[in-house]
Design an enzyme around this catalytic site. Structure first.
Site, mmCIF file in Angstrom:
data_model
loop_
_atom_site.group_PDB
_atom_site.id
_atom_site.type_symbol
_atom_site.label_atom_id
_atom_site.label_comp_id
_atom_site.label_asym_id
_atom_site.label_seq_id
_atom_site.Cartn_x
_atom_site.Cartn_y
_atom_site.Cartn_z
ATOM 1 N N LYS A 181 0.836 -1.204 0.000
ATOM 2 C CA LYS A 181 0.000 0.000 0.000
ATOM 3 C C LYS A 181 0.870 1.252 0.000
ATOM 4 O O LYS A 181 1.792 1.370 0.798
ATOM 5 C CB LYS A 181 -0.893 0.005 1.244
ATOM 6 C CG LYS A 181 -1.830 -1.180 1.326
ATOM 7 C CD LYS A 181 -2.499 -1.271 2.687
ATOM 8 C CE LYS A 181 -1.522 -1.521 3.806
ATOM 9 N NZ LYS A 181 -2.157 -1.754 5.113
ATOM 10 N N THR A 227 -7.069 9.794 8.414
ATOM 11 C CA THR A 227 -6.628 8.534 7.815
ATOM 12 C C THR A 227 -6.345 7.485 8.896
ATOM 13 O O THR A 227 -5.597 6.551 8.668
ATOM 14 C CB THR A 227 -5.370 8.755 6.952
ATOM 15 O OG1 THR A 227 -4.386 9.411 7.756
ATOM 16 C CG2 THR A 227 -5.659 9.586 5.718
ATOM 17 N N GLY A 229 -6.807 4.297 10.729
ATOM 18 C CA GLY A 229 -7.462 3.010 10.442
ATOM 19 C C GLY A 229 -7.622 2.685 8.967
ATOM 20 O O GLY A 229 -8.357 1.755 8.616
ATOM 21 N N THR A 230 -6.937 3.401 8.099
ATOM 22 C CA THR A 230 -7.087 3.135 6.653
ATOM 23 C C THR A 230 -6.640 1.717 6.299
ATOM 24 O O THR A 230 -7.277 1.041 5.489
ATOM 25 C CB THR A 230 -6.282 4.138 5.808
ATOM 26 O OG1 THR A 230 -4.969 4.244 6.357
ATOM 27 C CG2 THR A 230 -6.938 5.506 5.784
ATOM 28 N N GLY A 231 -5.540 1.282 6.916
ATOM 29 C CA GLY A 231 -5.026 -0.047 6.591
ATOM 30 C C GLY A 231 -5.983 -1.139 7.051
ATOM 31 O O GLY A 231 -6.240 -2.107 6.327
ATOM 32 N N CYS A 232 -6.521 -0.988 8.259
ATOM 33 C CA CYS A 232 -7.480 -1.979 8.785
ATOM 34 C C CYS A 232 -8.709 -2.035 7.891
ATOM 35 O O CYS A 232 -9.219 -3.107 7.549
ATOM 36 C CB CYS A 232 -7.919 -1.591 10.197
ATOM 37 S SG CYS A 232 -6.557 -1.317 11.334
HETATM 38 N N1 ATP Z 1 -4.801 10.326 1.739
HETATM 39 C C1 ATP Z 1 -5.203 9.250 1.072
HETATM 40 N N2 ATP Z 1 -6.002 9.364 -0.026
HETATM 41 C C2 ATP Z 1 -6.412 8.266 -0.711
HETATM 42 N N3 ATP Z 1 -6.095 7.000 -0.366
HETATM 43 C C3 ATP Z 1 -5.301 6.815 0.716
HETATM 44 C C4 ATP Z 1 -4.814 7.918 1.488
HETATM 45 N N4 ATP Z 1 -4.074 7.418 2.516
HETATM 46 C C5 ATP Z 1 -4.096 6.082 2.385
HETATM 47 N N5 ATP Z 1 -4.817 5.696 1.291
HETATM 48 C C6 ATP Z 1 -5.106 4.328 0.848
HETATM 49 O O1 ATP Z 1 -5.597 3.632 1.980
HETATM 50 C C7 ATP Z 1 -5.195 2.267 1.946
HETATM 51 C C8 ATP Z 1 -4.429 1.958 3.221
HETATM 52 O O2 ATP Z 1 -3.093 2.438 3.061
HETATM 53 P P1 ATP Z 1 -2.113 2.930 4.192
HETATM 54 O O3 ATP Z 1 -0.764 2.976 3.562
HETATM 55 O O4 ATP Z 1 -2.663 4.176 4.807
HETATM 56 O O5 ATP Z 1 -2.235 1.737 5.209
HETATM 57 P P2 ATP Z 1 -1.602 1.582 6.636
HETATM 58 O O6 ATP Z 1 -0.366 2.391 6.753
HETATM 59 O O7 ATP Z 1 -1.487 0.127 6.876
HETATM 60 O O8 ATP Z 1 -2.712 2.195 7.543
HETATM 61 P P3 ATP Z 1 -2.749 2.193 9.166
HETATM 62 O O9 ATP Z 1 -2.062 3.401 9.596
HETATM 63 O O10 ATP Z 1 -4.199 2.183 9.454
HETATM 64 O O11 ATP Z 1 -2.042 0.949 9.621
HETATM 65 C C9 ATP Z 1 -4.362 2.123 0.659
HETATM 66 O O12 ATP Z 1 -5.197 1.685 -0.387
HETATM 67 C C10 ATP Z 1 -3.869 3.550 0.406
HETATM 68 O O13 ATP Z 1 -3.526 3.778 -0.923
HETATM 69 C C1 HMH Z 2 -5.925 -1.911 17.313
HETATM 70 C C2 HMH Z 2 -5.197 -1.332 16.163
HETATM 71 N N1 HMH Z 2 -4.925 -2.130 15.104
HETATM 72 C C3 HMH Z 2 -4.273 -1.617 14.034
HETATM 73 C C4 HMH Z 2 -3.875 -0.301 14.014
HETATM 74 C C5 HMH Z 2 -3.112 0.245 12.813
HETATM 75 O O1 HMH Z 2 -3.833 1.201 12.193
HETATM 76 C C6 HMH Z 2 -4.198 0.505 15.126
HETATM 77 N N2 HMH Z 2 -3.846 1.813 15.167
HETATM 78 N N3 HMH Z 2 -4.845 -0.037 16.173
#
Ligand code: ATP
Ligand code: HMH
Length: 310
Positions: A181, A227, A229-232
């Protein structure tokens, strides 16, 4: 609720950590499952005292109790797809991997959560080896961000070619599909990416590798602090799509559109004073996954837009 052809409710299970602030972790996963009209069950591997400002505390659950929760859910309700998030310790990862292997779960999305956005560790240092050896071989889809891809691959992901090498290295660990990502603000590897012809400057681009071909999923990058929780949310949306019986490519493309809509929709309201959560009430559709973003392939140095998704 969606019902399968054989008459049962479509079920997804998240095995992850609780975010007391409600924007990430188990809470984001269950909200996402609901948005996909999929029944959601949860096994809680750890608790965080957390809000939009950061993580104030973390406690992992006793591995035996994680196992007990898994047995309760899988022994009665079952799951059409499973997602893992924050697992915390090597012991918990071993228990989860062992139980999922016995249950024969094959629609498994592994989000290898390591660090919260604020920098707080959500996994023990010595648990990464267990994640690589026990859990990744079971995964249908693995969804690292760039820092996580670096840890799992064991080398810096600081260029376009390094990102491709990391995807190949992670694929060799067992997952069918690797999604790296690119959400982290204009990560280094985007700088030497051949984006010009795609006009994706200012886009959030994720790299998808299925062991055969690379595909690139792009949406506009929303200029927003919300942003959390975007990854979750992305990984649970992928799991929901798999639970619905969609192909890997369809589920991932839908998740990409869903997270884009969820970030964009939250841009004009506030929950908390820091990095606020996304809006999980947006509606996901398969068609939106294919249209809102774009799925591309590089063929002989030229970008080719894939009308049917990735
Ligand atoms: N500002 C943004 N605009 C559009 N898409 C985004 C943005 N930020 C993240 N994404 C998308 O959100 C999804 C999650 O990516 P991200 O890299 O933020 O995950 P992460 O770092 O694992 O998140 P977390 O911090 O929740 O663990 C991906 O598809 C990414 O491209
Ligand atoms: C509980 C939990 N899982 C995953 C993440 C990563 O976004 C977070 N901030 N908190």
């Amino acid at each position: 609720m969606r019902i399968t052809a054989s008459g049962h409710v479509v079920r997804a299970l998240t095995i992850a950590g609780s975010d007391s602030g409600g924007g990430a972790g188990i809470q984001a996963d269950l909200k996402t499952f609901a948005a996909y009209e999929v029944y959601g069950a949860s096994v809680i591997a750890g608790l965080t005292a957390q809000n939009t400002l950061g993580v104030q505390g973390v406690q992992y659950v006793d591995p035996a109790f994680v196992q007990q929760q898994l047995d309760s859910v899988l022994g009665d309700i079952g799951a059409d797809a499973v997602k893992t998030g924050m697992l915390g310790s090597a012991e918990i990862i071993s228990v989860v991997a062992g139980r999922l292997a016995v249950a024969g779960v094959d629609r498994l999305v592994v989000d290898p959560v390591m660090v919260a956005k604020g920098g707080e560790a959500l996994i023990d240092g010595d648990a990464v080896a267990t994640l690589r050896q026990r859990l990744l071989p079971l995964a249908r889809v693995v969804t690292p961000n760039i820092p996580e891809a670096e840890v799992l691959a064991g080398f810096p992901v600081d260029s376009w070619s390094a990102c491709h090498r990391a995807a190949e290295a992670l694929h060799r660990l067992g997952p069918k599909v690797v999604v790296i990502k690119g959400g982290h603000s204009q990560a280094a590897w985007l700088k030497d990416a051949p984006w010009d012809s795609l006009e994706t400057q200012g886009h959030a681009v994720d790299i998808v590798y299925d062991g055969d071909r690379f595909t690139y999923l792009a949406t506009p990058r929303v200029s927003s602090r919300k942003t959390h929780g975007t990854g979750c949310t992305f990984s649970s949306a992928t799991a929901a799509g798999l639970a619905l019986g969609w192909s890997d490519a369809e589920a991932i493309a839908s998740a990409k559109a869903f997270i884009y809509a969820a970030i964009a929709s939250a841009a004009d309201w506030d929950v908390g004073a820091g990095h606020g959560p996304t809006d999980h009430s947006v509606r996901p559709t398969l068609a939106a996954g294919i249209q809102a973003g774009g799925a591309y392939r590089l063929v002989d140095g030229q970008w080719e837009r894939l009308e049917g998704g990735c």
